[in-house]
Design a protein around this motif. Sequence first.
Motif, short mmCIF file in Angstrom:
data_model
loop_
_atom_site.label_atom_id
_atom_site.label_comp_id
_atom_site.label_asym_id
_atom_site.label_seq_id
_atom_site.Cartn_x
_atom_site.Cartn_y
_atom_site.Cartn_z
N UNK A 1 0.88 -1.16 0.00
CA UNK A 1 0.00 0.00 0.00
C UNK A 1 0.92 1.21 0.00
N UNK A 2 0.65 2.15 -0.88
CA UNK A 2 1.45 3.37 -0.94
C UNK A 2 0.52 4.57 -0.83
N UNK A 3 1.06 5.68 -0.37
CA UNK A 3 0.25 6.89 -0.31
C UNK A 3 1.12 8.12 -0.48
N UNK A 4 0.46 9.18 -0.90
CA UNK A 4 1.06 10.50 -0.97
C UNK A 4 0.08 11.47 -0.34
N UNK A 5 0.61 12.53 0.21
CA UNK A 5 -0.24 13.55 0.80
C UNK A 5 0.32 14.91 0.39
N UNK A 6 -0.57 15.84 0.08
CA UNK A 6 -0.12 17.20 -0.17
C UNK A 6 -1.15 18.18 0.37
N UNK A 7 -0.68 19.40 0.58
CA UNK A 7 -1.48 20.48 1.13
C UNK A 7 -2.06 21.31 0.01
N UNK A 8 -3.36 21.54 0.07
CA UNK A 8 -4.02 22.43 -0.88
C UNK A 8 -4.23 23.79 -0.25
N UNK A 9 -4.22 24.80 -1.04
CA UNK A 9 -4.39 26.16 -0.52
C UNK A 9 -5.82 26.43 -0.03
N UNK A 10 -6.67 25.41 -0.12
CA UNK A 10 -8.05 25.54 0.35
C UNK A 10 -8.21 25.00 1.77
N UNK A 11 -7.10 24.98 2.55
CA UNK A 11 -7.11 24.45 3.91
C UNK A 11 -7.56 22.99 3.95
N UNK A 12 -7.03 22.22 3.03
CA UNK A 12 -7.32 20.78 2.96
C UNK A 12 -6.04 20.02 2.74
N UNK A 13 -6.06 18.78 3.21
CA UNK A 13 -5.01 17.83 2.86
C UNK A 13 -5.60 16.89 1.83
N UNK A 14 -4.79 16.52 0.87
CA UNK A 14 -5.21 15.60 -0.18
C UNK A 14 -4.38 14.33 -0.07
N UNK A 15 -5.05 13.21 -0.01
CA UNK A 15 -4.39 11.91 0.10
C UNK A 15 -4.66 11.10 -1.16
N UNK A 16 -3.63 10.47 -1.67
CA UNK A 16 -3.76 9.48 -2.73
C UNK A 16 -3.23 8.17 -2.18
N UNK A 17 -4.07 7.16 -2.13
CA UNK A 17 -3.70 5.87 -1.55
C UNK A 17 -3.90 4.79 -2.61
N UNK A 18 -2.87 3.98 -2.83
CA UNK A 18 -2.96 2.87 -3.78
C UNK A 18 -2.76 1.56 -3.05
#
Length: 176
Positions: A8-25
């Motif tokens: 299982x892999x994931x990435x996370x990044x910060x959006x300027x809309x005060x959100x965190x974005x996660x991509x999980x495979x």
Amino acid sequence: KGFGNPPTTFQVFYGRDNSLYFGIRCAEPDMASLNITATKNGDTNIWAGDYVELLVETQVHSYYRIAINPSGAMVDADMGAGGGVNPAWDSSAVAAVQRGTSGWTVEMRVPWAGDDARDADPLLGIAGRKPGLKYPWFINVCRQRVRNGKVERSAWSPTGTNTFYDEMKFGELYIK
């Protein structure tokens, strides 16, 4: 970051809309055997089958959980409400799931509501300031697979037990 077998892999990044974005495979060699125990949001049967889970502890709250399964069903709960589970809490997270021939993926937007969110509406959103070096969040990204009655669990930040819920073992998350 990656963990588990199958991986299982994931990435996370910060959006300027005060959100965190996660991509999980979630790699899955046996897609035909996915164990889907819920198809609707809020169905706690999700925890009996295959799912990924995000656990979040902020500077002001311990802790939240958001689980998504391969059908796209999501369950979120506030685990810090007086020491018990508060399933009425709504993370306001939005997730999309896709299934392929060799695995499934989750894309998730997790907004946070700020330091005073618990005072404004304790049932809505993740309370806490933007995670930084001085005030990080502590998270864990976890996966459960159920095959032939056998439960397999893996986590990005292993807890050393057969559960995911040891916030003292969560990994640090901060935005530079």
